[in-house]
Motif scaffolding. Sequence first.
Motif, PDB file in Angstrom:
ATOM      1  N   SER A  22      -3.578  13.392  -7.309  1.00 16.96           N
ATOM      2  CA  SER A  22      -3.355  12.142  -6.630  1.00 16.96           C
ATOM      3  C   SER A  22      -4.426  11.196  -7.240  1.00 16.96           C
ATOM      4  O   SER A  22      -5.306  11.197  -7.212  1.00 16.96           O
ATOM      5  CB  SER A  22      -3.306  12.420  -5.152  1.00 16.96           C
ATOM      6  OG  SER A  22      -3.188  10.839  -4.627  1.00 16.96           O
ATOM      7  N   GLU A  24      -5.861   7.232  -6.968  1.00 14.93           N
ATOM      8  CA  GLU A  24      -6.064   6.142  -6.031  1.00 14.93           C
ATOM      9  C   GLU A  24      -6.614   5.039  -7.187  1.00 14.93           C
ATOM     10  O   GLU A  24      -7.447   4.885  -7.843  1.00 14.93           O
ATOM     11  CB  GLU A  24      -6.644   6.408  -5.100  1.00 14.93           C
ATOM     12  CG  GLU A  24      -6.961   5.130  -4.031  1.00 14.93           C
ATOM     13  CD  GLU A  24      -7.770   5.610  -2.920  1.00 14.93           C
ATOM     14  OE1 GLU A  24      -9.050   5.105  -2.898  1.00 14.93           O
ATOM     15  OE2 GLU A  24      -7.530   6.232  -1.961  1.00 14.93           O
ATOM     16  N   ARG A  25      -5.817   3.698  -7.019  1.00 17.07           N
ATOM     17  CA  ARG A  25      -6.439   2.493  -7.375  1.00 17.07           C
ATOM     18  C   ARG A  25      -6.697   1.375  -6.514  1.00 17.07           C
ATOM     19  O   ARG A  25      -5.930   1.423  -5.377  1.00 17.07           O
ATOM     20  CB  ARG A  25      -5.445   2.104  -8.576  1.00 17.07           C
ATOM     21  CG  ARG A  25      -4.099   1.542  -8.161  1.00 17.07           C
ATOM     22  CD  ARG A  25      -3.169   1.172  -9.389  1.00 17.07           C
ATOM     23  NE  ARG A  25      -1.847   0.423  -8.744  1.00 17.07           N
ATOM     24  CZ  ARG A  25      -1.838  -0.781  -8.906  1.00 17.07           C
ATOM     25  NH1 ARG A  25      -2.698  -1.628  -9.259  1.00 17.07           N
ATOM     26  NH2 ARG A  25      -0.662  -1.334  -8.545  1.00 17.07           N
ATOM     27  N   ARG A  26      -7.741   0.713  -6.788  1.00 15.71           N
ATOM     28  CA  ARG A  26      -7.809  -0.421  -5.643  1.00 15.71           C
ATOM     29  C   ARG A  26      -7.851  -1.733  -6.318  1.00 15.71           C
ATOM     30  O   ARG A  26      -8.353  -1.933  -7.532  1.00 15.71           O
ATOM     31  CB  ARG A  26      -9.329  -0.244  -5.057  1.00 15.71           C
ATOM     32  CG  ARG A  26      -9.544   0.960  -4.332  1.00 15.71           C
ATOM     33  CD  ARG A  26     -11.137   1.193  -3.679  1.00 15.71           C
ATOM     34  NE  ARG A  26     -11.166   2.386  -3.106  1.00 15.71           N
ATOM     35  CZ  ARG A  26     -11.811   2.605  -2.080  1.00 15.71           C
ATOM     36  NH1 ARG A  26     -12.255   1.308  -1.537  1.00 15.71           N
ATOM     37  NH2 ARG A  26     -11.992   3.571  -1.286  1.00 15.71           N
ATOM     38  N   LYS A  28      -7.181  -6.429  -5.290  1.00 20.61           N
ATOM     39  CA  LYS A  28      -7.324  -7.427  -4.235  1.00 20.61           C
ATOM     40  C   LYS A  28      -5.973  -7.782  -4.230  1.00 20.61           C
ATOM     41  O   LYS A  28      -5.435  -8.125  -5.354  1.00 20.61           O
ATOM     42  CB  LYS A  28      -8.399  -8.463  -4.490  1.00 20.61           C
ATOM     43  CG  LYS A  28      -9.779  -8.084  -4.071  1.00 20.61           C
ATOM     44  CD  LYS A  28     -10.692  -9.463  -4.109  1.00 20.61           C
ATOM     45  CE  LYS A  28     -11.892  -8.999  -3.683  1.00 20.61           C
ATOM     46  NZ  LYS A  28     -12.315 -10.010  -2.544  1.00 20.61           N
ATOM     47  N   HIS A  29      -5.398  -8.135  -3.081  1.00 25.81           N
ATOM     48  CA  HIS A  29      -4.276  -8.991  -3.004  1.00 25.81           C
ATOM     49  C   HIS A  29      -4.373 -10.064  -3.511  1.00 25.81           C
ATOM     50  O   HIS A  29      -5.259 -10.903  -3.108  1.00 25.81           O
ATOM     51  CB  HIS A  29      -3.929  -8.768  -1.363  1.00 25.81           C
ATOM     52  CG  HIS A  29      -2.168  -9.374  -1.249  1.00 25.81           C
ATOM     53  ND1 HIS A  29      -2.024 -10.625  -1.027  1.00 25.81           N
ATOM     54  CD2 HIS A  29      -1.271  -8.566  -0.748  1.00 25.81           C
ATOM     55  CE1 HIS A  29      -0.844 -10.623  -0.967  1.00 25.81           C
ATOM     56  NE2 HIS A  29      -0.189  -9.425  -0.568  1.00 25.81           N
ATOM     57  N   THR A  35      -8.705  -6.194  -0.033  1.00 26.92           N
ATOM     58  CA  THR A  35      -8.695  -4.863  -0.823  1.00 26.92           C
ATOM     59  C   THR A  35      -7.564  -4.106  -0.479  1.00 26.92           C
ATOM     60  O   THR A  35      -7.522  -3.463   0.701  1.00 26.92           O
ATOM     61  CB  THR A  35     -10.046  -4.168  -0.610  1.00 26.92           C
ATOM     62  OG1 THR A  35     -10.829  -5.081  -1.245  1.00 26.92           O
ATOM     63  CG2 THR A  35     -10.053  -3.030  -1.833  1.00 26.92           C
ATOM     64  N   ILE A  36      -6.911  -3.318  -1.475  1.00 28.62           N
ATOM     65  CA  ILE A  36      -5.487  -2.821  -1.115  1.00 28.62           C
ATOM     66  C   ILE A  36      -5.894  -1.358  -1.743  1.00 28.62           C
ATOM     67  O   ILE A  36      -6.216  -1.310  -2.974  1.00 28.62           O
ATOM     68  CB  ILE A  36      -4.377  -3.371  -1.270  1.00 28.62           C
ATOM     69  CG1 ILE A  36      -3.894  -4.504  -0.895  1.00 28.62           C
ATOM     70  CG2 ILE A  36      -2.994  -2.441  -1.349  1.00 28.62           C
ATOM     71  CD1 ILE A  36      -2.849  -5.636  -1.095  1.00 28.62           C
ATOM     72  N   ARG A  37      -5.635  -0.188  -1.039  1.00 25.03           N
ATOM     73  CA  ARG A  37      -5.657   0.964  -1.773  1.00 25.03           C
ATOM     74  C   ARG A  37      -4.231   1.562  -1.985  1.00 25.03           C
ATOM     75  O   ARG A  37      -3.371   1.648  -1.147  1.00 25.03           O
ATOM     76  CB  ARG A  37      -6.349   2.217  -1.147  1.00 25.03           C
ATOM     77  CG  ARG A  37      -7.703   1.509  -0.893  1.00 25.03           C
ATOM     78  CD  ARG A  37      -8.567   2.535  -0.006  1.00 25.03           C
ATOM     79  NE  ARG A  37      -7.629   3.793   0.818  1.00 25.03           N
ATOM     80  CZ  ARG A  37      -8.346   4.698   1.418  1.00 25.03           C
ATOM     81  NH1 ARG A  37      -9.577   4.707   1.570  1.00 25.03           N
ATOM     82  NH2 ARG A  37      -7.509   5.683   1.732  1.00 25.03           N
ATOM     83  N   LYS A  38      -3.702   1.843  -3.381  1.00 25.72           N
ATOM     84  CA  LYS A  38      -2.461   2.679  -3.560  1.00 25.72           C
ATOM     85  C   LYS A  38      -3.042   3.916  -4.287  1.00 25.72           C
ATOM     86  O   LYS A  38      -3.648   3.986  -5.189  1.00 25.72           O
ATOM     87  CB  LYS A  38      -1.773   1.427  -4.491  1.00 25.72           C
ATOM     88  CG  LYS A  38      -0.998   0.405  -3.647  1.00 25.72           C
ATOM     89  CD  LYS A  38       0.087   0.078  -4.532  1.00 25.72           C
ATOM     90  CE  LYS A  38       0.853  -1.376  -3.486  1.00 25.72           C
ATOM     91  NZ  LYS A  38       2.188  -1.460  -3.888  1.00 25.72           N
ATOM     92  N   SER A  39      -1.808   4.714  -3.836  1.00 28.10           N
ATOM     93  CA  SER A  39      -2.011   5.888  -4.876  1.00 28.10           C
ATOM     94  C   SER A  39      -0.722   6.333  -5.318  1.00 28.10           C
ATOM     95  O   SER A  39       0.195   6.220  -5.008  1.00 28.10           O
ATOM     96  CB  SER A  39      -2.437   7.165  -3.816  1.00 28.10           C
ATOM     97  OG  SER A  39      -1.574   7.267  -2.765  1.00 28.10           O
TER      98      SER A  39
END
Length: 76
Positions: A22, A24-26, A28-29, A35-39
């Motif tokens: 997995s 994860e990338r961070r 900014k919207h 700050t948004i975290r998507k994996s």
Amino acid sequence: MPKRILQGVVTSDANAQTVTVSVERRFKHPVMQKTIRKSKKYRAHDENNTYKVGDAVRIIECAPKSKTKRWEVLEA
């Protein structure tokens, strides 16, 4: 073109010579500036079944090894 290297955590090692990582990338919207975290999960080749769930690993792009595997574990 250079091969991409990603860093993530092993979430599954149930299959032979394969781990699910997995990543994860961070970011900014663009509008809200929050700050948004998507994996995203990648299946990576693990030749000797060395890595277990919870290990932090680095994976590198490679030629397709199976239908779903396009990555291999570089190191822990």
